[in-house]
Structure formats: structure tokens, C-alpha cells
Design a protein around this motif. Structure first.
Motif, PDB file in Angstrom:
ATOM      1  N   ASN A  11       3.343  -3.853   7.038  1.00 56.66           N
ATOM      2  CA  ASN A  11       1.907  -3.738   7.315  1.00 56.66           C
ATOM      3  C   ASN A  11       1.378  -2.414   6.780  1.00 56.66           C
ATOM      4  N   ILE A  12       0.069  -2.333   6.661  1.00 52.90           N
ATOM      5  CA  ILE A  12      -0.601  -1.141   6.116  1.00 52.90           C
ATOM      6  C   ILE A  12      -1.258  -0.355   7.246  1.00 52.90           C
ATOM      7  N   ILE A  13      -1.040   0.954   7.244  1.00 53.29           N
ATOM      8  CA  ILE A  13      -1.755   1.844   8.175  1.00 53.29           C
ATOM      9  C   ILE A  13      -2.983   2.347   7.421  1.00 53.29           C
ATOM     10  N   SER A  14      -4.158   1.955   7.890  1.00 49.66           N
ATOM     11  CA  SER A  14      -5.398   2.228   7.158  1.00 49.66           C
ATOM     12  C   SER A  14      -6.365   3.043   8.010  1.00 49.66           C
ATOM     13  N   ARG A  15      -7.111   3.920   7.349  1.00 45.67           N
ATOM     14  CA  ARG A  15      -8.129   4.707   8.060  1.00 45.67           C
ATOM     15  C   ARG A  15      -9.271   3.807   8.530  1.00 45.67           C
ATOM     16  N   LYS A  16      -9.502   2.716   7.810  1.00 38.86           N
ATOM     17  CA  LYS A  16     -10.562   1.778   8.185  1.00 38.86           C
ATOM     18  C   LYS A  16     -10.315   1.200   9.575  1.00 38.86           C
ATOM     19  N   GLN A  17      -9.020   1.116   9.951  1.00 36.55           N
ATOM     20  CA  GLN A  17      -8.656   0.586  11.270  1.00 36.55           C
ATOM     21  C   GLN A  17      -8.768   1.644  12.355  1.00 36.55           C
ATOM     22  N   THR A  83     -12.071   4.051   3.830  1.00 36.42           N
ATOM     23  CA  THR A  83     -11.293   2.806   3.832  1.00 36.42           C
ATOM     24  C   THR A  83      -9.890   3.013   3.269  1.00 36.42           C
ATOM     25  N   SER A  84      -9.476   4.253   3.098  1.00 34.40           N
ATOM     26  CA  SER A  84      -8.198   4.548   2.436  1.00 34.40           C
ATOM     27  C   SER A  84      -7.016   3.901   3.155  1.00 34.40           C
ATOM     28  N   GLN A  85      -6.074   3.410   2.333  1.00 40.32           N
ATOM     29  CA  GLN A  85      -4.788   2.956   2.854  1.00 40.32           C
ATOM     30  C   GLN A  85      -3.858   4.161   2.852  1.00 40.32           C
ATOM     31  N   LEU A  86      -3.390   4.568   4.037  1.00 37.85           N
ATOM     32  CA  LEU A  86      -2.676   5.838   4.194  1.00 37.85           C
ATOM     33  C   LEU A  86      -1.166   5.681   4.051  1.00 37.85           C
ATOM     34  N   SER A  87      -0.622   4.613   4.604  1.00 34.82           N
ATOM     35  CA  SER A  87       0.827   4.448   4.587  1.00 34.82           C
ATOM     36  C   SER A  87       1.188   2.976   4.678  1.00 34.82           C
ATOM     37  N   ARG A  88       2.320   2.636   4.049  1.00 35.17           N
ATOM     38  CA  ARG A  88       2.873   1.284   4.189  1.00 35.17           C
ATOM     39  C   ARG A  88       4.065   1.378   5.141  1.00 35.17           C
ATOM     40  N   THR A 131      20.011  -1.952  23.512  1.00 37.57           N
ATOM     41  CA  THR A 131      21.155  -2.229  22.644  1.00 37.57           C
ATOM     42  C   THR A 131      21.019  -3.563  21.916  1.00 37.57           C
ATOM     43  N   ALA A 132      20.281  -4.494  22.517  1.00 39.66           N
ATOM     44  CA  ALA A 132      20.122  -5.815  21.894  1.00 39.66           C
ATOM     45  C   ALA A 132      19.041  -5.827  20.819  1.00 39.66           C
ATOM     46  N   ASN A 133      18.297  -4.724  20.718  1.00 41.42           N
ATOM     47  CA  ASN A 133      17.173  -4.729  19.766  1.00 41.42           C
ATOM     48  C   ASN A 133      17.059  -3.415  18.991  1.00 41.42           C
ATOM     49  N   PRO A 134      18.089  -2.995  18.275  1.00 39.79           N
ATOM     50  CA  PRO A 134      17.930  -1.811  17.424  1.00 39.79           C
ATOM     51  C   PRO A 134      17.068  -2.164  16.215  1.00 39.79           C
ATOM     52  N   HIS A 135      16.174  -1.262  15.846  1.00 39.54           N
ATOM     53  CA  HIS A 135      15.306  -1.531  14.698  1.00 39.54           C
ATOM     54  C   HIS A 135      14.829  -0.216  14.090  1.00 39.54           C
ATOM     55  N   ALA A 136      14.349  -0.296  12.850  1.00 35.86           N
ATOM     56  CA  ALA A 136      13.916   0.904  12.131  1.00 35.86           C
ATOM     57  C   ALA A 136      12.456   0.784  11.724  1.00 35.86           C
ATOM     58  N   HIS A 137      11.717   1.895  11.925  1.00 37.16           N
ATOM     59  CA  HIS A 137      10.343   2.020  11.420  1.00 37.16           C
ATOM     60  C   HIS A 137      10.406   2.884  10.162  1.00 37.16           C
ATOM     61  N   ILE A 138       9.962   2.342   9.023  1.00 37.49           N
ATOM     62  CA  ILE A 138      10.004   3.064   7.747  1.00 37.49           C
ATOM     63  C   ILE A 138       8.574   3.265   7.272  1.00 37.49           C
ATOM     64  N   MET A 139       8.058   4.506   7.408  1.00 39.18           N
ATOM     65  CA  MET A 139       6.704   4.822   6.936  1.00 39.18           C
ATOM     66  C   MET A 139       6.790   5.364   5.517  1.00 39.18           C
ATOM     67  N   LEU A 140       6.065   4.741   4.584  1.00 36.77           N
ATOM     68  CA  LEU A 140       6.146   5.072   3.159  1.00 36.77           C
ATOM     69  C   LEU A 140       4.825   5.636   2.662  1.00 36.77           C
ATOM     70  N   THR A 141       4.909   6.581   1.737  1.00 37.69           N
ATOM     71  CA  THR A 141       3.685   7.105   1.108  1.00 37.69           C
ATOM     72  C   THR A 141       3.154   6.076   0.128  1.00 37.69           C
ATOM     73  N   MET A 142       1.826   6.045  -0.028  1.00 35.62           N
ATOM     74  CA  MET A 142       1.178   5.073  -0.911  1.00 35.62           C
ATOM     75  C   MET A 142       0.866   5.660  -2.282  1.00 35.62           C
ATOM     76  N   ARG A 143       0.979   7.007  -2.402  1.00 36.51           N
ATOM     77  CA  ARG A 143       0.604   7.695  -3.640  1.00 36.51           C
ATOM     78  C   ARG A 143       1.839   8.417  -4.191  1.00 36.51           C
ATOM     79  N   PRO A 144       2.154   8.266  -5.487  1.00 34.85           N
ATOM     80  CA  PRO A 144       3.338   8.919  -6.047  1.00 34.85           C
ATOM     81  C   PRO A 144       3.117  10.418  -6.283  1.00 34.85           C
ATOM     82  N   PHE A 145       4.194  11.136  -6.539  1.00 35.10           N
ATOM     83  CA  PHE A 145       4.120  12.546  -6.921  1.00 35.10           C
ATOM     84  C   PHE A 145       4.294  12.670  -8.428  1.00 35.10           C
TER      85      PHE A 145
END
Length: 700
Positions: A11-17, A83-88, A131-145
Motif C-alpha cells: 500500500n501507499i502512504i500518501s499525504r493526501k490521506q 497529494t504526494s506519495q511519500l512511501s510504499r 508467536t503465531a503471527n510474525p510479520h515484517a513492515h517494509i517502508m520504502l522510499t519513492m524517490r531514488p538518490f
């Protein structure tokens, strides 16, 4: 070897939201972070188990990206638009068969290969609260360097410009929609490789149930908050010694889905057993009913169809109120073409109304400014009148027409939106049924090469003949059979009178329906106090029925009005030189057209006018005498045949009597001073009658 699934979502983390990447990172990492843009510190309730968090970045990224607070504050700064998309954000479930180190290695390998090597910075947080529900949140940048460590562009400049000199930007490969499926497949392969390496007898499949060929309905993802509420409810139920029942809407939906899946499994067992018994192809084909859904289910097509295709087919069936075949779908498509033309006319009318309103404002302004008793003032007044406005009451008329125009535009847009959406469904159904028809024809005719000479609609006609009568028309006789059927269909088309009678019956049906709803309203009223839940349900049902009745009434009344005008116009075409047709009403027009249809000719007015009131008794006795004479002469023949003949003649006589009286009443008053064609016919009949009586008198 068991096969299961793991949660994987993007999903997208957006400033519009109204969201902040700093706040998201603070929650996921269990750290206190300061948001410079919003000038506030974010600190959330600690997780039960401290998340394992780390940042992975490409080699050319600046050193400060490893500082979580600065990283996401810099992201907030570089994105300027509201309306910027900040992170995926990618959220993945981790197999709980792995230990913590194996879990980290798995996620780290996945993130490096799929995201970091492509130039993204990844902020990873592994949650192990349960223990039955290990999971990972991966926040990614939307703009390259860039190579120098500065922020790059989301969409690279192509080096070209458009006609106005503006830069043309390319697409960002990170935003490709196919990436989600690609990442899901890569994670699936990575997990299964890890299972194989550890000799774990389990494999995961992240494809949808539909792509897996499974008929089960997928459950809804609960999320951490809902899961916590349900765990608490289970514990309380266990402590109180009562049966656990879901307390949240999502969990209740999942419970219903699980129950439905159990039924699907039972049905599948039945279908498997049924398919095992059906060996003979011809026997299986005869069991296919005309109902398209069941036909497609039995032939295996239904399971291969997407949800969109299934919805499209069922929409056409609901609209046409009959089993859907290719012929029916094409008929529905033709209706939509007419609907489209109607919408085009509405649009043209609205545009003209808008132009008239705009023009009227200028004309009224000119009228106000012009001196009294001048050609300019009179001209403006005349032009306003042509547009339907009066100068004395212009403002009220303008307001009224503006409001009506606005409502008409809203209604048009709503209808246009509905039209576009459903037109696509109809077109999809036609295309699907063409393919199905071709496949079924190949099966029925065992891939006979002569099928190539037929188009899908002709094949559908052959399939219908087989379904309805069990006949397989030889392909060398197919063209002749289809042409014969088309001629019969043309003869069966409803005439204007038949259409009018049908809508009259529909009108009575709507009246009865409305009375039924009124009775339901009274029944519901008695439940208002005693059973408010049932009362609310009945009110919802009544509201839906009233809406449907209103639409049906509008359709029926409009159709009847159009058909009445059509009948009158048709009679005027058949009797072009008759003045009485100018005052013709729908009832009389219907009778005349019905008579002409029965006789298969245009019955002359003179022949009709022989049946005016003064000749009714004479004609009645004539038919009675004719009936008795025929019966006596043919006494050996069944009496039923003569009774049917007599009834038919009497019905025709009564119809012509009614028409004659109605036409006589329609004669224009201005024509009464001179003898019309009808008067001359009546006089001629009178003279013949008198002459006959005199002849009979002399003979006596």
C-alpha cells in the motif's frame, strides 16, 4: 505435502490521506520520533515484544539515511505537493517455523534483492508480538538518490519537450503495477526454498484462490487491532464457559466465509461424484440446461471465468429477464446502442438549453440598457420570447430553468455513468459468449471444418435447437435451417397493437404491485413498536420496491404514450384523405389497426361504415342465420367447428360495429354541412335498403 498461504500486501502512504511517514515509522519501530513538518513528537504505546528494526540502503545513498528520524523528515521535506506519495509499504507474514535469525535472514535477503538493489531505501521492522503471527513492515522510499547523494526525480526527464516547450517525463519502473505480482512470486519462491533447505514438509502459494483453481472464497485480512479484539473475546468466552462468537464485523464476515467454504467443499464432493458417473458425452450434453450459468458450470467454463465476467453475464440475464445466450446478449447490446443514441440527444438538448440560458442573460441585459420605445428594446424582447422567456418575469423564469437544467445535468451524468459501466459488461458478455459458442459448437460437431463457414450467432442458433429439441442439424443443412428460422422470427415480431396491449398489461401489473407494497407498509407499521429490527428490514425492502415501481411506471407510461402516438400516425398513413383521422384517439386507432391486422389488408371506410348502429341487428341476424344454415347443411361435421366460426365472425362484427360508431362520432362539425364520403356511403346503403323493401312489397 501441505500447501498454504501467507499474507502479502502493498500500500501507499500518501499525504493526501493525512498520513505522516514519521508517525508510521515511529509506530512500526517503537521509537519516539520528532516530525519537523508537523512540529510534534510521535510516541506510541509499546509493543509487547520490542520490534527488530534495521535500515538497508544502496551504496550511493548518503550516510544520514541510516538515521530513521532524519530519513523520513527528509522525505517529508522533498515532497512538496499535498497529494504526494511519500512511501510504499510492503507487509509480509513470516513463516513461524523459522527461528528469529532465520526470519531476519529471509527478510533481509528479500529486501536487498527486490528493493535495495533497485535503488530504494528500506526501513524494516519485524513484529513478533504473537508467536503465531510474525510479520515484517517494509517502508520504502519513492524517490531514488543521485550518484552524488542528492534526491533524484521520481520520473526521469526523457530529454524531449512537447509543443508548448514543457518537459516530457518518462515512467518510473518502481511504479509498474506488475511489480506487486513479481515481488509476491519472488517472496513465495524464497520461502519455499527455505522450507526445502530445512526439510520442512510445507509449501506456500501466494496466488489468489482463483488463479490456483480453488473455489473457496478468500477471507478478509483482520489486522492487528481486530485480531487483538478477537483474541480477547475468545479468552473471555473460554473463561465464562460459553461459545465464542466474533465481535467485529471483519471476523463475522470471515466466519460466514468459512461456513460457505465448508458448503463449497461438500458441493465439490457431489460434483466430483457426478462427473465420475457422467462418461458418455452425448448424455452429458443433454443434461446441460438452457440456464447459462448452470450450462457453463457443467461444461467447466464457469470456473475459468473471472469475477468480472461472471458479474457481466448475470447482469445481462437480470436485465433481459431470460436465460442468456449469444442471441440474447446481442439483443441487449442493440438496446444499449439505442440507449447511447438517446443519451446523445439528451446531451444535445442540454447543450442547447445552456446556450439559450447564456444568450438570454445577454439579451435581457441589452433589453434593460436599451431606451424605451426603440427597435433595439423591441428586438431584444422578441428574441427573449423565442428562447421561452418573458421580460416581465425574466428573473423568476431564469432561476427556475437554471435549477431544472442543473437537475437535468446531474440526472444525465448519473445515467451516462450507469450506461458506460453496464455497456462494458454487455460487450464483455457478448465477447465471452462468442468464444463459448464456438467451443461448444466444436464439441457438438466434433471440430467439423464446415463450422468455419458459420459466424457465432448462427452457431448459437444450432446449439439452441439442440438444447430445446435434442436435434443436431447437419452442417450442410445449417444455412437453410437458420434462414427458415429467421423468417419465422420475423413473422413472430410484435406489432404496434400487440406491444400496446403488452404494456397495458404491464400497467395493471404495476398497479397490483403498488397495492401489494401498500399492504406491506400496513403490516410493517404494526411491527414498529413490537419488533423494531424486523420493521427496519421491511422498510428497507419497501423503499427498494418503491424505487423499482417508480422506474417501471416511468417506463410503462412513456412506452404507452409513444405507442399511442404511433398507432394514430399509422392509421393516418393508411387513410390519408380522411378528415376524421385528425381527431382520432388511441382507442379507436387500436381497433382499426387490429381489424386491418386480422384481415391482412386495409379495410375500406365504406365497408366499415356498413356496421353503424342502425345495421347492427341486421348483421347480427345475418351471421346467426348463416351459422344455422351451415350447421344444418354440414350436420355430420363437429358442432365445435361451427361454434368457433360463429364466435370469430361475431367478434369481428362487434369490432367493426365499435369502429363504425367511433368514426361516425369523429366526423368534423365543419363537414356536416356538406356530404362527406361517409355520408354518401350511408345514403347509398339506405337507398339500397328502401329499394329492396319496395321490391319485396310489389311481389306481395
Amino acid at each position: 505435502m501441505s500447501s498454504s498461504s501467507l499474507h502479502f500486501s502493498v500500500n501507499i502512504i500518501s499525504r493526501k490521506q493525512g498520513r505522516s511517514t514519521v508517525a508510521c515509522a515511529a509506530y512500526r519501530s517503537d521509537e519516539s520520533l520528532y516530525d519537523e513538518r508537523n512540529e510534534r513528537e510521535f510516541r506510541f504505546k509499546k509493543h509487547e515484544v520490542k520490534p527488530e528494526s534495521f535500515i538497508l540502503a544502496p551504496s550511493h545513498a548518503p550516510e544520514w539515511v541510516n538515521d530513521r528520524q532524519r530519513l523520513w523528515n527528509e522525505v517529508e521535506k522533498v515532497e512538496k505537493v499535498w497529494t504526494s506519495q511519500l512511501s510504499r509499504e510492503v507487509v509480509v507474514a513470516i513463516p513461524n517455523e523459522l527461528n528469529e535469525q532465520q526470519q531476519r535472514d529471509l527478510i533481509e535477503s528479500f529486501v536487498k534483492n527486490e528493493f535495495v538493489e533497485k535503488g530504494m531505501v528500506a526501513d524494516v521492522c519485524i513484529h513478533r508480538d504473537h508467536t503465531a503471527n510474525p510479520h515484517a513492515h517494509i517502508m520504502l522510499t519513492m524517490r531514488p538518490f543521485n550518484e552524488d547523494g542528492s534526491w533524484g526525480s521520481k520520473r526521469p526527464f526523457t530529454g524531449e519537450r512537447d509543443e508548448k516547450g514543457r518537459k516530457i517525463f518518462g515512467t518510473n519502473p518502481w511504479d509498474n503495477r506488475e511489480n506487486v505480482q513479481l515481488w509476491r512470486d519472488r517472496y513465495q519462491d524464497l520461502v519455499n526454498q527455505e522450507y526445502q533447505r530445512l526439510n520442512i514438509e510445507r509449501r506456500i502459494d501466494l496466488r489468489s484462490y482463483e488463479k490456483q483453481g480453488r473455489e473457496e472464497i478468500p477471507t478478509v485480512h483482520l489486522g492487528h487491532s481486530v485480531s487483538a479484539m478477537e483474541r480477547k473475546a475468545k479468552e473471555e468466552a473460554q473463561q465464562n464457559g460459553v461459545e465464542y462468537r466474533p465481535v467485529t464485523e471483519k471476523a463475522q464476515i470471515n466466519q460466514s466465509i468459512q461456513q460457505a467454504n465448508e458448503k463449497i467443499k461438500e458441493y465439490n464432493k457431489d460434483f466430483t461424484e457426478l462427473d465420475r458417473k457422467i462418461v458418455d458425452f452425448e448424455k452429458k450434453k443433454r443434461e446441460i440446461e438452457s440456464d447459462l450459468k448452470r450450462s457453463l458450470e457443467k461444461s467447466g467454463y464457469w470456473n475459468q471465468m473471472t469475477d468480472k465476467e461472471k458479474t457481466s453475464v448475470m447482469y445481462v440475464r437480470s436485465r433481459m429477464k431470460e436465460d442468456v445466450t449469444l442471441t440474447v446478449a446481442l439483443k441487449c447490446q442493440s438496446q444499449f446502442e439505442n440507449w447511447g443514441k438517446s443519451l446523445d440527444k439528451k446531451e444535445e438538448g442540454l447543450r442547447k438549453e445552456i446556450e439559450d440560458i447564456k444568450a438570454s442573460k445577454k439579451l435581457y441585459e441589452s433589453y434593460i440598457k436599451a431606451p424605451e420605445n426603440t427597435l433595439e428594446k423591441d428586438g431584444a424582447q422578441r428574441k427573449l420570447g423565442r428562447l421561452g422567456f418573458s421580460v416581465s418575469n425574466y428573473k423568476e423564469e431564469l432561476q427556475k430553468r437554471s435549477v431544472e437544467c442543473k437537475k437535468a445535468i446531474e440526472s444525465y451524468r448519473s445515467e451516462k455513468e450507469k450506461f458506460v459501466e453496464n455497456k462494458e459488461r454487455v460487450n464483455d458478455t457478448v465477447q465471452l459468449l462468442k468464444e463459448v459458442t464456438i467451443d461448444q459448437s466444436r464439441i457438438l460437431y466434433k471440430n467439423d471444418a464446415k463450422l468455419q463457414e458459420l459466424h457465432p450467432q448462427e452457431m448459437d442458433r444450432l446449439l439452441q435447437e439442440f438444447r430445446e429439441r435434442g436435434r443436431i442439424i447437419p452442417l450442410d443443412q445449417a444455412k437453410e435451417f437458420i434462414h427458415s428460422h429467421e423468417r419465422q422470427s420475423e413473422n413472430k415480431q410484435l406489432s404496434v397493437v400487440e406491444q400496446y396491449d403488452k404494456f397495458k398489461k404491464d400497467n395493471q401489473f404495476v398497479v397490483n404491485w403498488e397495492r401489494s407494497v401498500q399492504r406491506k407498509e400496513k403490516e410493517a407499521e404494526s411491527l414498529r413498536e413490537t419488533n423494531p429490527v424486523e420493521y427496519a428490514k421491511m422498510q428497507q425492502d419497501i423503499a427498494k420496491q418503491k424505487e423499482a415501481i417508480a422506474e417501471r411506471v416511468k417506463l410503462v407510461k412513456t412506452s404507452i404514450h409513444v405507442l399511442e402516438k404511433t398507432m394514430i400516425a399509422k392509421v393516418r398513413e393508411q387513410y390519408p384523405e380522411q378528415n376524421w383521422t385528425q381527431k382520432l384517439n388511441a382507442s379507436t386507432a387500436r381497433k382499426i389497426l387490429k381489424l386491418n391486422e386480422q384481415e391482412k389488408r386495409i379495410v375500406p371506410v365504406g365497408e366499415i361504415m356498413k356496421h353503424v348502429s342502425q345495421d347492427k341487428q341486421k348483421n347480427s341476424s345475418f351471421y346467426q342465420d348463416k351459422f344455422e344454415n351451415s350447421r344444418q347443411q354440414n350436420s355430420k361435421e363437429p358442432r365445435k367447428d361451427f361454434e368457433e366460426m360463429y364466435a370469430k365472425n361475431r367478434a369481428k362484427e362487434e369490432l367493426m360495429n365499435g369502429i363504425a360508431d367511433s368514426v361516425k362520432d369523429l366526423i368534423d362539425d365543419s363537414d356536416k354541412g356538406r356530404k362527406s364520403d361517409i355520408d354518401r356511403v350511408l345514403d347509398e346503403n339506405s337507398r339500397k335498403s328502401q329499394s329492396k323493401n319496395r321490391g319485396q312489397g310489389f311481389s306481395r
